[in-house]
Motif scaffolding. Structure first.
Motif, mmCIF file in Angstrom:
data_model
loop_
_atom_site.group_PDB
_atom_site.id
_atom_site.type_symbol
_atom_site.label_atom_id
_atom_site.label_comp_id
_atom_site.label_asym_id
_atom_site.label_seq_id
_atom_site.Cartn_x
_atom_site.Cartn_y
_atom_site.Cartn_z
ATOM 1 N N ILE A 1 40.933 41.409 40.249
ATOM 2 C CA ILE A 1 40.440 42.426 39.350
ATOM 3 C C ILE A 1 41.627 43.034 38.767
ATOM 4 O O ILE A 1 41.584 43.147 37.413
ATOM 5 C CB ILE A 1 39.804 43.446 40.055
ATOM 6 C CG1 ILE A 1 38.449 43.020 40.606
ATOM 7 C CG2 ILE A 1 39.511 44.717 39.226
ATOM 8 C CD1 ILE A 1 37.648 43.751 41.460
ATOM 9 N N VAL A 2 42.806 43.441 39.525
ATOM 10 C CA VAL A 2 44.062 43.891 38.719
ATOM 11 C C VAL A 2 44.479 42.752 37.616
ATOM 12 O O VAL A 2 44.928 43.063 36.548
ATOM 13 C CB VAL A 2 44.897 44.342 39.612
ATOM 14 C CG1 VAL A 2 46.293 44.768 39.244
ATOM 15 C CG2 VAL A 2 44.541 45.480 40.749
ATOM 16 N N LEU B 1 36.850 32.621 37.935
ATOM 17 C CA LEU B 1 35.526 32.732 38.722
ATOM 18 C C LEU B 1 34.960 34.122 38.575
ATOM 19 O O LEU B 1 35.606 35.247 38.635
ATOM 20 C CB LEU B 1 35.820 32.352 40.309
ATOM 21 C CG LEU B 1 36.391 31.140 40.805
ATOM 22 C CD1 LEU B 1 36.655 31.169 41.973
ATOM 23 C CD2 LEU B 1 35.254 30.366 40.496
ATOM 24 N N PHE B 2 33.658 34.176 38.399
ATOM 25 C CA PHE B 2 33.243 35.506 38.255
ATOM 26 C C PHE B 2 33.770 36.456 37.121
ATOM 27 O O PHE B 2 33.775 37.824 37.247
ATOM 28 C CB PHE B 2 33.027 36.377 39.752
ATOM 29 C CG PHE B 2 32.712 35.472 40.782
ATOM 30 C CD1 PHE B 2 31.146 35.036 40.716
ATOM 31 C CD2 PHE B 2 33.823 35.030 41.763
ATOM 32 C CE1 PHE B 2 31.144 34.504 41.955
ATOM 33 C CE2 PHE B 2 33.631 34.405 42.746
ATOM 34 C CZ PHE B 2 31.981 34.056 42.850
ATOM 35 N N GLY B 3 34.407 35.880 36.310
ATOM 36 C CA GLY B 3 34.977 36.653 34.685
ATOM 37 C C GLY B 3 36.349 36.802 35.444
ATOM 38 O O GLY B 3 36.988 37.835 34.697
ATOM 39 N N LEU B 4 36.914 36.407 36.434
ATOM 40 C CA LEU B 4 38.085 36.886 37.304
ATOM 41 C C LEU B 4 38.950 35.772 37.089
ATOM 42 O O LEU B 4 38.694 34.742 37.640
ATOM 43 C CB LEU B 4 37.845 37.416 38.323
ATOM 44 C CG LEU B 4 37.148 38.717 38.557
ATOM 45 C CD1 LEU B 4 36.723 39.213 39.939
ATOM 46 C CD2 LEU B 4 37.583 40.137 37.689
ATOM 47 N N GLN C 1 42.281 42.542 34.687
ATOM 48 C CA GLN C 1 42.563 43.840 33.755
ATOM 49 C C GLN C 1 43.768 43.855 33.128
ATOM 50 O O GLN C 1 43.705 44.230 31.892
ATOM 51 C CB GLN C 1 42.495 44.996 35.017
ATOM 52 C CG GLN C 1 41.969 46.433 33.957
ATOM 53 C CD GLN C 1 41.930 47.618 34.961
ATOM 54 O OE1 GLN C 1 42.194 47.284 36.130
ATOM 55 N NE2 GLN C 1 41.322 48.653 34.418
ATOM 56 N N PHE D 1 39.613 39.874 46.161
ATOM 57 C CA PHE D 1 39.095 40.181 44.669
ATOM 58 C C PHE D 1 39.959 41.229 44.243
ATOM 59 O O PHE D 1 40.030 41.534 43.020
ATOM 60 C CB PHE D 1 37.308 40.831 45.187
ATOM 61 C CG PHE D 1 36.736 39.978 44.866
ATOM 62 C CD1 PHE D 1 36.218 39.544 43.520
ATOM 63 C CD2 PHE D 1 35.875 39.340 45.829
ATOM 64 C CE1 PHE D 1 35.256 38.603 43.062
ATOM 65 C CE2 PHE D 1 34.916 38.427 45.446
ATOM 66 C CZ PHE D 1 34.610 38.280 44.179
#
Lengths: 313, 313
Positions: free
Chosen positions: A100-101, A40-43, A104, A96
């Protein structure tokens, strides 16, 4: 003592907290379902792994059972201001950061199992949490959409957006056939004294984990005790009935046990409401199964463990 | 009337708000600096574009000059709980949403100029905001680090983390030589009646934009008026002096004008404190240059525009 548990989300996580309390000295490996994962959302979002991690790490929203406590939704609201959705998936600001972690680290080439270990460095769940696979497996659900006809949608769209309101024609863990168990999964099962199935969804949680080639056989070779997710003909929580119906299994403690089968499961813990249930080839015990508070949950896990140790002798 | 303005961050954005008020009917294209852009947490952050977008779109933190108003920092705090930094870059929750949308669009193959246009669909800045280039150009600063010796660091590390406390040996827009102006940049300049340089940093904002092959020549062919970022020998805001020193230019209204040169700039607006400044080949006018409130800022932009239109005749 070495214990392996397969786990989905909320129910599995709560059971595991009880198990940790029941066997504080045990070496517990949790094999987590990743079939619910979604981008979702690139995550990359791993709802079940995170629910286990947050629950055992003390960060869970207790009332809700998923997501972080003291959560806010600023990022999501801002994304919607940009017209970027979906709006139906509740990602909070604290949550979130986890995604994100994870994203990445995945982009840097780490495998999901290594990422999960790194995230657990913070949460210290007191168990070893390993995803069932590092490969991408996503549970898809075929539905008859009144507007768009028969189509396959992501499990989360069916579960969260539609609240399973459209009957599932079929449910499949896409990618499972080619997936390999994550490093350490098979070894942990082989080394285990007992394997436990928490009252997680037998189709889209435990079933998905068992669909990864090699895991079912490894589990079947051990003493396995499962806790029924069905009490008196209804799921304890969630919409397991919708999943069971899709695969042609009745929503009953007995039918779920028979679905697993005596080749896989040796002992089956049912609620007192189902005390008359018998399953050929399985040792069935009844006791209260509502995980209403930490002590009740600990006692359920204790009973499952005791039965497993008894059968393992 | 068609106006092109080159812009960095805070000072440029405030000037542009004044320009929009001074010329509400004008067709204004803003060519934004992207040399300050940085990838953080796997997300692409464009501080100058966002400062312009938020300022003109009404979302800016007015006191601070950058970032969103009513901002919170939950995601950043959570990232730090995971041990994931940097801690010195202030990304707020609302701001994160912008970077998430941008990163997702870039990953989908959209160019930064298209992404910026999409983001501006929400903010409606009243100008056309175009990045100087769609290619990656990052300003790096060579410093003599007392601990690690001479090394190149990202502009943001020097500017935000070190507050320019280590003198810059040199400053270079890495990647500029091979970069192309973003679609529409050269056409907008060619079509412009006048080009304005707001009081942005002449080295790392305006200078970086001019370093993209083709932009300087296109600008030089037009009537250009600049607003001095230096008043009475000191930067109005920021640390432009540290940048000017690095390229061997004195921190004065006159030296900055001579650095641009009369081949590029036709008119130069200085503060009353610098009313005796003359620059060979340039029309120099003095007036109060402190952008202390919206009306004062509008008047400054009006004066720059009037001078440009006068010189363009």
């Amino acid at each position: 003592m070495k214990i392996v548990a397969l786990a989905g989300g909320i129910g599995g996580a709560r059971f595991l907290r009880g198990l940790r309390a029941a066997a504080p000295e045990a070496d517990i490996t949790v094999i987590g379902n990743t079939g619910d994962d979604i981008s979702l959302f690139g995550l990359r979002v791993c709802p079940d792994l995170d629910t286990v991690m947050y629950t055992l790490g003390g960060g869970i929203n207790e009332e809700q059972g998923w997501g972080r406590r003291d959560e806010s939704f600023t990022v999501k609201e801002e994304l919607l201001e940009y017209g970027v959705g979906p709006s139906w998936f509740g990602l909070g600001d604290r949550d979130f950061a986890t995604h994100i972690v994870r994203t990445q680290m995945l982009a840097a080439g780490y495998r999901l199992s290594a990422v999960t270990e790194a995230l657990c460095d913070r949460w210290k769940p007191g168990v070893r949490l390993v995803p069932m696979t590092d490969d991408q497996v996503e549970t898809h659900v075929v539905v008859d959409d009144p507007e768009q006809g028969r189509r396959a949608i992501h499990f989360q769209e069916w579960w969260v957006r539609l609240r399973a309101s459209l009957p599932a024609v079929s449910i499949a863990p896409v990618g499972a056939d080619e997936a390999k168990p994550a490093p350490g999964v098979l070894k942990a099962i082989e080394a285990a004294d007992v394997v436990l199935f928490p009252p997680s969804n037998p189709v889209v949680s435990i079933g998905t984990i068992l669909s990864i080639p090699g895991i079912r056989d490894a589990v079947a070779a051990k003493t396995v005790v499962g806790v029924s997710p069905i009490i008196g003909g209804a799921p304890v929580r969630g919409m397991a009935d919708a999943c069971l119906t899709a695969i042609g299994v009745e929503t009953s403690a007995r039918a779920v046990a028979e679905h697993y089968g005596p080749d896989l499961v040796d002992g089956w813990l049912v609620d007192e409401a189902d005390k008359d249930v018998t399953v050929e080839g399985m040792e069935v015990r009844s006791r209260p199964l509502l995980m209403s508070d930490p002590e009740a949950t600990r006692a359920i896990a204790q009973a499952a463990l005791d039965l497993a140790l008894e059968l393992a002798r």
